[in-house]
Write a protein that holds these residues in place. Sequence first.
Motif, PDB file in Angstrom:
ATOM      1  N   TYR A 111     119.250  35.126  -0.160  1.00 19.56           N
ATOM      2  CA  TYR A 111     119.674  34.870   1.216  1.00 19.56           C
ATOM      3  C   TYR A 111     118.614  35.431   2.164  1.00 19.56           C
ATOM      4  O   TYR A 111     118.264  36.604   2.065  1.00 19.56           O
ATOM      5  CB  TYR A 111     120.997  35.567   1.537  1.00 19.56           C
ATOM      6  N   ASP A 136     133.071  26.931  -5.161  1.00 21.31           N
ATOM      7  CA  ASP A 136     131.745  26.679  -4.611  1.00 21.31           C
ATOM      8  C   ASP A 136     130.978  25.717  -5.509  1.00 21.31           C
ATOM      9  O   ASP A 136     130.343  26.110  -6.474  1.00 21.31           O
ATOM     10  CB  ASP A 136     130.997  28.016  -4.489  1.00 21.31           C
ATOM     11  N   PHE A 169     119.713  40.465   8.002  1.00 20.43           N
ATOM     12  CA  PHE A 169     120.721  41.316   7.361  1.00 20.43           C
ATOM     13  C   PHE A 169     120.522  42.781   7.747  1.00 20.43           C
ATOM     14  O   PHE A 169     121.469  43.537   7.836  1.00 20.43           O
ATOM     15  CB  PHE A 169     120.698  41.129   5.847  1.00 20.43           C
TER      16      PHE A 169
HETATM   17  P1  AMP Z   1     131.282  30.800   0.489  1.00 22.07           P
HETATM   18  O1  AMP Z   1     131.586  30.138   1.785  1.00 22.07           O
HETATM   19  O2  AMP Z   1     131.493  32.257   0.515  1.00 22.07           O
HETATM   20  O3  AMP Z   1     131.970  30.136  -0.678  1.00 22.07           O
HETATM   21  O4  AMP Z   1     129.701  30.622   0.217  1.00 22.07           O
HETATM   22  C1  AMP Z   1     129.135  29.379   0.005  1.00 22.07           C
HETATM   23  C2  AMP Z   1     127.737  29.478  -0.594  1.00 22.07           C
HETATM   24  O5  AMP Z   1     126.822  30.022   0.361  1.00 22.07           O
HETATM   25  C3  AMP Z   1     127.644  30.371  -1.824  1.00 22.07           C
HETATM   26  O6  AMP Z   1     126.921  29.675  -2.812  1.00 22.07           O
HETATM   27  C4  AMP Z   1     126.881  31.569  -1.358  1.00 22.07           C
HETATM   28  O7  AMP Z   1     126.115  32.116  -2.411  1.00 22.07           O
HETATM   29  C5  AMP Z   1     126.011  31.008  -0.258  1.00 22.07           C
HETATM   30  N1  AMP Z   1     125.649  31.982   0.799  1.00 22.07           N
HETATM   31  C6  AMP Z   1     126.422  32.966   1.299  1.00 22.07           C
HETATM   32  N2  AMP Z   1     125.771  33.648   2.259  1.00 22.07           N
HETATM   33  C7  AMP Z   1     124.546  33.088   2.379  1.00 22.07           C
HETATM   34  C8  AMP Z   1     123.407  33.351   3.219  1.00 22.07           C
HETATM   35  N3  AMP Z   1     123.399  34.318   4.115  1.00 22.07           N
HETATM   36  N4  AMP Z   1     122.342  32.558   3.051  1.00 22.07           N
HETATM   37  C9  AMP Z   1     122.331  31.554   2.130  1.00 22.07           C
HETATM   38  N5  AMP Z   1     123.371  31.253   1.321  1.00 22.07           N
HETATM   39  C10 AMP Z   1     124.466  32.006   1.442  1.00 22.07           C
END
Ligand code: AMP
Length: 413
Positions: free
Chosen positions: A21, A310, A3
């Motif tokens: 993350y 989600d 990041f």
């Molecule tokens: P989304 O596609 O935005 O609905 O995200 C799906 C899931 O992935 C959510 O639970 C987020 O909190 C998680 N998420 C988003 N970015 C990351 C990351 N870089 N690493 C791990 N999990 C993540």
Amino acid sequence: MSFKDLQLNRPILRAVAETGYDNPTLVQEKTIPLVLNKKDIIVSAQTGTGKTAAFALPILQLLFDRQDVAKKGKTIKALIVSPTRELALQIEENFKTYSTYTNLRSTVVFGGISIEPQKDILKKGVDILIATPGRLLDLHKQDIVNLDYVETLVLDEADLMLDMGFIDDVKKIERLCTREKQILLFSATIPYKVEQLASSILTSPERIEVAQNSSTSKNVNQLLYYVPKRNKIELCLHLLRNTIKGRIIIFRRTKFGVDKLEKTLLKNGYKVDSIHGDKSQTTRQEALNKFKKGDVNILIATDVAARGIDISNLDAVVNFDLPNVPETYVHRIGRTARAGKSGIAYSLCSADEKSYIQSIQQLILLQLDVIEDHPYPLDPKAKPIIHKSKKTGSKHKKGRKSVASKKKKKRWY
Ligand code: AMP
């Protein structure tokens, strides 16, 4: 890539780290630099790829340096339009989490609940507004929302937005914002009508594609059961009793179907709740919370109600009715086997749904595993029917549609 390489400020990095993350996902790696460069983008990515953070983090970063303007003077600088209430709420939760260590303010507005509290918050001023189209236009009409200062407009789940008939609303919202804004369009699929919309409102957009199809398919064991339509409920009960365990989502095509199956499963002692478009926002949210907390382990949903939400760590997805749009199958099964885990997808196919299977298999470039060893085969000559207990199923009549569902033809989701 980490990041830190994405040039995000410390307070944002801190919130991201506390969320757990470790590294950006692919869609975040590709999207964040373009958003920071103020480009228009078209991103084809589904829920589960981390797409919300892909737009939320750089938006917060862009607004961060101007966060300390007097609270009263706050204007909406980022507007996120989402087709469903649940998705809007989820996006808002993400913004709140990532902006913990900033002074940026965000709020969410959607229909189905009282407008007054939403007005009060908006009057105090926010930097980021997440909204469903109808309520947003309503608030604009009442002069509560001013879109003159929007610098970044996000259209999330654009394909669903258009499927739900929001095209005119979306175009209107776009026109209500300033001309010079940046537009970020996110869509699980990019059908022709999304392309058309993009070409009418975006300026020289960059494209990002995050394919999920093959990776999803690899981790999901995809099983296919041919079954007469009238025996689907019996087969579903049989599978729940003997085969399917854990946290499960069952997809049905119609609201009527969802209600009917829910009643049957409740009668049979299962812990189940459901979501669909006829339920109030509060009821839907309660159902989701119960499922997330583990109070119930089965959630029955229509595609539209479940889209974008989600819900992770699913053990199984059941396609009680097969979707007539093959991409929908991919969305559904993408809900299991996230983050490298494995999952199982059970598809119940009746005679009239056979052509759907062909389109699905063509799309995912995979043959589903046909399970013939079950008590309700479609072709009784191929396999003797061993009806274990006729009593367990519902007393549903032949034919899928009730008088009630025929009456409500307009809004089937
Ligand atoms: P989304 O596609 O935005 O609905 O995200 C799906 C899931 O992935 C959510 O639970 C987020 O909190 C998680 N998420 C988003 N970015 C990351 C990351 N870089 N690493 C791990 N999990 C993540």
